[in-house]
Design a protein around this motif. Sequence first.
Motif: not given
Length: 93
Positions: A20-24, A29-32, A39-44, A79-90
Motif C-alpha cells: 500500500g505504501l509503495v502504491s502511493v 509518479l508522473p507517467r506518459r 494500473c497503478f491507481r487500481t493497485l492503490f 499521500g494520495a491527495t498531497l500535491d507535490l507540484r510547485s504552486s501556481m503564482v497568481v
Amino acid sequence: MLEFMDPMLFWATLALQLVGLVSVVLARLPRRCPLQCACFRTLFFGCLIGLAVATMVAIEAQSGSWAWCGTTFSVMAVGATLDLRSSMVVTGF
C-alpha cells in the motif's frame, strides 16, 4: 495480541501495508502511458480498500494490529491527495 497467535494474518497485513505504501508512491509518479497510470491507481485503490477491511477486521477481533493498519490507511489517504507540484503564482484577478 492476536497477530502473534496467527502469524499468517500478521505477515499478510504487513505485506498489504508495505504494498500500500509503495502504491502511493507509484500512483503519484508522473507517467506518459495511460494504461500504466490506470494500473497503478487500481493497485492503490485495491490496497486502500484492503487496508480498510483489515482495519475493521482487526478492530472486531480486538487485535492490536488495528492501529498499524489504520495508520497506514491514513498515510495512504493523505499521500494520495498531497500535491507535490510547485504552486501556481497568481498575478491578479
